[in-house]
Design an enzyme around this catalytic site. Structure first.
Site, PDB file in Angstrom:
ATOM      1  N   GLU A  57       0.496  -0.954  -0.159  1.00 41.33           N
ATOM      2  CA  GLU A  57       0.158  -0.001   0.295  1.00 41.33           C
ATOM      3  C   GLU A  57       1.129   1.078  -0.144  1.00 41.33           C
ATOM      4  OE1 GLU A  57      -2.473   2.164   3.400  1.00 41.33           O
ATOM      5  OE2 GLU A  57      -2.576   0.018   3.862  1.00 41.33           O
ATOM      6  N   LYS A 146     -10.173  -1.435   7.019  1.00 43.19           N
ATOM      7  CA  LYS A 146      -9.525  -1.248   8.167  1.00 43.19           C
ATOM      8  C   LYS A 146      -9.710  -0.837   9.387  1.00 43.19           C
ATOM      9  CE  LYS A 146      -5.307   1.711   7.670  1.00 43.19           C
ATOM     10  NZ  LYS A 146      -5.098   3.250   7.065  1.00 43.19           N
TER      11      LYS A 146
END
Length: 229
Positions: A57, A146
């Site tokens: 990411e 998340k």
């Protein structure tokens, strides 16, 4: 039925949103890359992939993040799963996906970011903290939620939240280490997000890529062991 994937100019097979989610959960860990020197990101990706963790990411706090994503997706190995992180608005999500990002991660839950990702056929992974926020993100279409900052709640929180809401797909970020990654999966997470504990700053500064590979192997072993039980 899965949606058809997007075509790619470089000829590589494109994964659709659902296939990307499946691949990320199969890998089980996403490296959160937040570096001051964008020129080292490719080496980091190579080292982590060699250790069994090809998902990165690239946060928008990395200098020239969009161009970094473009270069990694254009020139990187086919198995690399490059996404964008620290996304706070629709425009950033759109720019990153246009550059090649395969998924969009945010530290907060903003419906417009989820909508933008889905319009572009990539997963949305918004951040949330409380059970109410997590469920709201899920209802808005989040592919994975998340949980951030996860170090404030620990693995017991995951077990407690998932007991009445087992439909949730959660990914802790913050407090995850190569050594404890498996514990989060045993608590019910589908994957983990990990930053500085994996991306040893001293190793990166000195070019000790073998150290990063070893960290990734430790994490890979923990994830695999958790899934065998």
């Amino acid at each position: 039925m899965h949606e058809r994937g997007r075509g790619r100019a470089d000829g590589r097979a494109a994964l659709n949103r659902h296939e990307i989610v499946e691949r990320l959960t199969e890998i089980g860990g996403v490296a959160v890359v937040r570096l001051g020197d964008a020129g080292k990101v490719a080496k980091v990706a190579e080292a982590l992939a060699a250790g069994g963790l090809p998902a990165l990411e690239i946060t928008m706090t990395t200098p020239n993040a969009i161009e970094v994503i473009r270069e990694l997706t254009r020139n990187g190995a086919p198995e690399w799963m490059i996404g964008v992180g620290s996304v706070l608005d629709r425009e950033t999500a759109e720019r990153a996906v246009a550059a090649g990002a395969k998924y969009v991660v945010s530290p907060v839950f903003k419906p417009e970011v989820v909508e933008a990702a889905h319009e572009l056929n990539v997963p949305a992974m918004p951040g949330a903290f409380t059970p109410t926020e997590i469920q709201a993100a899920h209802e808005a279409g989040a592919d994975i939620v998340k949980v951030f900052p996860a170090e404030c709640v620990g693995t017991a929180f995951f077990k407690a939240v998932l007991a009445p809401m087992p439909h949730l797909r959660l990914m802790p970020t913050g407090g995850v280490t190569p050594e404890n990654a498996g514990e989060w999966l045993r608590a019910g997470a589908v994957a983990v997000g990990i930053g500085s504990a994996l991306l040893d700053k001293k190793a990166i500064d000195s070019g000790d890529w073998a150290r990063l590979t070893e960290n990734a192997r430790t994490m890979r072993a923990g994830i695999d062991a958790a899934r065998q039980k």
